[in-house]
Enzyme design. Structure first.
Site, PDB file in Angstrom:
ATOM      1  N   GLU A 231      -2.333  54.956   2.944  1.00  0.00           N
ATOM      2  CA  GLU A 231      -3.651  55.536   3.216  1.00  0.00           C
ATOM      3  C   GLU A 231      -3.515  56.594   4.303  1.00  0.00           C
ATOM      4  O   GLU A 231      -2.988  56.327   5.381  1.00  0.00           O
ATOM      5  CB  GLU A 231      -4.610  54.438   3.682  1.00  0.00           C
ATOM      6  CG  GLU A 231      -6.018  54.948   3.872  1.00  0.00           C
ATOM      7  CD  GLU A 231      -7.004  53.837   4.203  1.00  0.00           C
ATOM      8  OE1 GLU A 231      -6.717  53.027   5.099  1.00  0.00           O
ATOM      9  OE2 GLU A 231      -8.073  53.799   3.567  1.00  0.00           O
TER      10      GLU A 231
ATOM     11  N   GLY B 176     -11.639  48.064   8.744  1.00  0.00           N
ATOM     12  CA  GLY B 176     -10.681  48.940   9.422  1.00  0.00           C
ATOM     13  C   GLY B 176      -9.362  48.944   8.676  1.00  0.00           C
ATOM     14  O   GLY B 176      -9.330  48.747   7.457  1.00  0.00           O
ATOM     15  N   SER B 177      -8.281  49.119   9.415  1.00  0.00           N
ATOM     16  CA  SER B 177      -6.978  49.277   8.762  1.00  0.00           C
ATOM     17  C   SER B 177      -6.423  47.923   8.314  1.00  0.00           C
ATOM     18  O   SER B 177      -6.753  46.875   8.882  1.00  0.00           O
ATOM     19  CB  SER B 177      -5.994  49.935   9.721  1.00  0.00           C
ATOM     20  OG  SER B 177      -5.639  49.014  10.742  1.00  0.00           O
TER      21      SER B 177
ATOM     22  N   LYS C  60     -18.905  44.696  18.192  1.00  0.00           N
ATOM     23  CA  LYS C  60     -17.981  45.621  18.866  1.00  0.00           C
ATOM     24  C   LYS C  60     -17.744  46.804  17.935  1.00  0.00           C
ATOM     25  O   LYS C  60     -16.956  46.729  17.001  1.00  0.00           O
ATOM     26  CB  LYS C  60     -16.669  44.889  19.171  1.00  0.00           C
ATOM     27  CG  LYS C  60     -15.875  45.438  20.357  1.00  0.00           C
ATOM     28  CD  LYS C  60     -15.388  46.857  20.219  1.00  0.00           C
ATOM     29  CE  LYS C  60     -14.069  46.981  19.490  1.00  0.00           C
ATOM     30  NZ  LYS C  60     -13.664  48.416  19.320  1.00  0.00           N
TER      31      LYS C  60
ATOM     32  N   CYS D 173     -12.827  54.752   3.284  1.00  0.00           N
ATOM     33  CA  CYS D 173     -11.833  53.869   2.659  1.00  0.00           C
ATOM     34  C   CYS D 173     -11.930  53.961   1.152  1.00  0.00           C
ATOM     35  O   CYS D 173     -11.007  53.568   0.445  1.00  0.00           O
ATOM     36  CB  CYS D 173     -11.923  52.446   3.163  1.00  0.00           C
ATOM     37  SG  CYS D 173     -13.549  51.805   3.218  1.00  0.00           S
TER      38      CYS D 173
ATOM     39  N   GLU E 179     -12.461  44.097   5.354  1.00  0.00           N
ATOM     40  CA  GLU E 179     -12.550  45.252   4.450  1.00  0.00           C
ATOM     41  C   GLU E 179     -11.549  46.267   4.951  1.00  0.00           C
ATOM     42  O   GLU E 179     -11.752  46.867   6.006  1.00  0.00           O
ATOM     43  CB  GLU E 179     -13.952  45.871   4.499  1.00  0.00           C
ATOM     44  CG  GLU E 179     -15.057  44.972   3.989  1.00  0.00           C
ATOM     45  CD  GLU E 179     -14.906  44.619   2.533  1.00  0.00           C
ATOM     46  OE1 GLU E 179     -14.103  45.263   1.822  1.00  0.00           O
ATOM     47  OE2 GLU E 179     -15.567  43.671   2.104  1.00  0.00           O
TER      48      GLU E 179
ATOM     49  N   VAL F 126      -4.445  46.155  11.268  1.00  0.00           N
ATOM     50  CA  VAL F 126      -5.265  45.374  12.206  1.00  0.00           C
ATOM     51  C   VAL F 126      -5.859  44.159  11.491  1.00  0.00           C
ATOM     52  O   VAL F 126      -5.930  43.064  12.056  1.00  0.00           O
ATOM     53  CB  VAL F 126      -6.375  46.251  12.837  1.00  0.00           C
ATOM     54  CG1 VAL F 126      -7.308  45.417  13.700  1.00  0.00           C
ATOM     55  CG2 VAL F 126      -5.755  47.371  13.660  1.00  0.00           C
ATOM     56  N   GLY F 127      -6.244  44.329  10.239  1.00  0.00           N
ATOM     57  CA  GLY F 127      -6.793  43.213   9.464  1.00  0.00           C
ATOM     58  C   GLY F 127      -5.817  42.047   9.381  1.00  0.00           C
ATOM     59  O   GLY F 127      -6.202  40.887   9.515  1.00  0.00           O
TER      60      GLY F 127
HETATM   61  C1  UN1 Z   1     -16.083  53.111   3.825  1.00  0.00           C
HETATM   62  O1  UN1 Z   1     -15.480  54.156   3.621  1.00  0.00           O
HETATM   63  O2  UN1 Z   1     -15.621  52.277   4.631  1.00  0.00           O
HETATM   64  O3  UN1 Z   1     -18.878  53.818  -1.242  1.00  0.00           O
HETATM   65  C2  UN1 Z   1     -17.390  52.783   3.241  1.00  0.00           C
HETATM   66  C3  UN1 Z   1     -18.891  54.650  -0.324  1.00  0.00           C
HETATM   67  C4  UN1 Z   1     -19.846  54.445   0.822  1.00  0.00           C
HETATM   68  C5  UN1 Z   1     -19.272  53.465   1.785  1.00  0.00           C
HETATM   69  C6  UN1 Z   1     -17.873  53.764   2.235  1.00  0.00           C
HETATM   70  N1  UN1 Z   1     -21.089  53.954   0.313  1.00  0.00           N
HETATM   71  O4  UN1 Z   1     -18.175  55.638  -0.334  1.00  0.00           O
END
Ligand code: UN1
Length: 499
Positions: free
Chosen positions: A385, A228-229, A175, A284, A250, A232-233
């Site tokens: 964030e 994601g956030s 999804k 992230c 993650e 939600v995680g």
């Molecule tokens: C993300 O922002 O969820 O290390 C992944 C990094 C990229 C992956 C980011 N290779 O910035």
């Protein structure tokens, strides 16, 4: 009329059962519709899980090197389609096309790396305490797994999850984020072209509460991998926890870059710009806090403002553009709200802080690269964030204070230090609470051959990519083979130890 795309279930492209659809639009030019996608709900998810379940025995019993060959083939197809996919990414989610190419390349790298695991997938053999007895551990698939992916790396992140899940013999319900269904569909089409057996990979597009939640709630799903956030995680972990379902999460980041007085300032500035404003700050791993020593804070900040001022913001398919739009109207609002919060909290707004308007900016969700100075670690803009082109400059007086500030958030994904002092560099590598640390490089740009993920509220103790990927998508099975022809009781019928 924009093209209509379907879910991919049991090897067939099918509409959602209730006929609902939604549009994916270009965030740089919102009148451009990229495509019309299925707004799936629980019924569609159940069909996809049925298909994945039916395909499981055949796929599990397919030799791992053969399973991996599909991933290798998709890697080759990604290479063939790299430019087209990169451009699609720019149109669908706004990242500049050079970064789109990088995103697809990360998928190619993952295929390259993980398809070799089809011939490794190492288990263990260990000695037994008894004679004529063999002891080993092999890795077995989990079963049907649910993969829920974000919009910011529309090709790369799905490949981090899909590729290892397939090599290790799982079947999948995928999804993707509602903001990037076109990129996800393009990726799934490559598996169809590669001849992946029906039902092994199923795609359901739609929104989290409607199409994501039913995946998490279905007892037949053995594992959820979600990026994601943190909000939600947490929900996913709570729901999945009740069913004792494995979750690999993650989540957010508030990634610090420490700049010490002995740093190469040109290098640190270049890194800060790339880390904070690359992908419009929508990673992230984005550098969202620059913790700079007071001795150089003024010079660093003045030069950062100067350089950030000259970044070219615009449509990522246009030459020279360095910073694209935000993903959607909601994110534009969130970023602006954080800027207002920062001002109210007493941080000094040094650059940007506003939506860009006029000319073609009016067609999309463009926000000016934004720098706050004099940011205190307690402020919300230093803790939460933002996921946009907003960076907080935080002056400190010592290495110890820098580390204290760096570690003062609930997150722990990426981190960085700029220094030429090898002793400090090693101390930082030890002291930064993060899953990823950089020395003399910004917080973004992880490579797929090392584990990716973070500590504290960034995750729940799991890692993607690298050698972790195989571990995460398998259950170890310990196997004992007694070829002595008699009952040998462990811990009891052992020979005398040395005394
Ligand atoms: C993300 O922002 O969820 O290390 C992944 C990094 C990229 C992956 C980011 N290779 O910035």
């Amino acid at each position: 009329m924009a093209e209509v795309y379907h879910n991919y279930i049991g090897g067939k492209w099918v509409p959602s059962q209730n006929g609902d659809t939604f549009e994916s639009c270009n965030p740089a030019c919102t009148s451009e519709v990229i495509g019309v996608f299925q707004r799936s709900n629980k019924q569609d998810v159940i069909s996809a899980i049925d298909a994945a379940h039916a395909a499981l025995p055949g796929w599990m019993s397919t030799p791992a090197p053969i399973r991996a060959s599909y991933v290798r083939r998709v890697g080759q197809l990604l290479e063939r389609d790299k430019e087209a996919l990169a451009q699609l990414e720019t149109r669908e989610m706004g990242k500049v096309v050079e970064e789109g190419r990088g995103d697809v390349q990360e998928g190619i790298d993952m295929a390259d790396y993980i398809s070799g695991e089809g011939r490794r997938m190492f288990g263990e053999t260990v000695p037994s305490e008894l004679r004529d007895k063999f002891a080993m551990m092999v890795r077995q698939p989990l079963g049907v797994v649910g993969l829920i992916t974000p919009w910011n790396f529309p090709v790369a992140i799905p490949t981090w999850k899909i590729f290892p899940a397939l090599v290790t013999g799982n079947t999948i319900v995928f999804k993707p984020a509602e903001d990037t269904p076109a990129a996800a569909t393009a990726l799934v089409k490559l598996f169809e072209e590669a001849g992946l057996p029906a039902g092994v990979l199923n795609l359901v597009t739609g929104y989290g509460p409607e199409a994501g939640a039913p995946i998490v709630e279905d007892a037949r799903i053995r594992m959820i991998s979600f990026t994601g956030s943190s909000a939600v995680g947490r929900e996913i972990a709570a729901k999945a926890g009740r069913d004792l379902k494995k979750t690999m999460l993650e989540l957010g980041g508030k990634n610090p870059m420490i700049v010490m007085p002995d740093a190469d300032l040109d290098l640190a500035l270049e890194g800060a710009l790339w880390g904070a404003f690359g992908t419009t700050g929508q990673r992230c791993t984005a550098t969202s806090r620059i913790i700079v020593h007071r001795d150089i804070a003024d010079e660093f900040t003045t030069r950062l403002i100067q350089q950030a001022k000259s970044l070219k913001v615009g449509y990522g398919l246009e030459p020279g553009v360095q910073v694209g739009p935000l993903i959607n109207a909601q994110q534009l609002q969130t970023v602006d709200e954080y800027v207002q919060i920062g001002k109210q909290e007493g941080a000094s707004l040094l650059l940007g802080g506003k939506r860009l308007t006029g000319g073609s900016y009016d067609n999309g969700y463009f926000y000016a690269p934004t720098i706050f100075g004099d940011v205190n670690y307690r402020m919300r803009i230093a803790q939460e964030e933002i996921f946009g082109p907003v960076v907080a400059v935080m002056p400190v007086s010592s290495y110890d204070e820098a580390i204290q500030v760096a570690n003062s958030t609930e997150y722990g994904l990426s981190s960085s230090i700029y220094t030429r002092d090898v002793n400090l560099a090693f101390r930082a590598m030890r002291d930064m609470e993060a899953g990823i640390s950089y020395v003399n490089a910004p917080t973004i740009g992880a490579e797929i051959q090392l584990p990716f993920g973070g500590v504290k509220a960034t995750g729940n103790g799991h890692r993607e990519a690298g050698t972790s990927a195989i571990k995460e998508f398998t259950e170890p099975k310990a196997i004992y083979v007694d070829y002595s022809g008699r009952l040998q009781r462990a811990q009891i019928d052992v020979e005398h130890h040395a005394s």
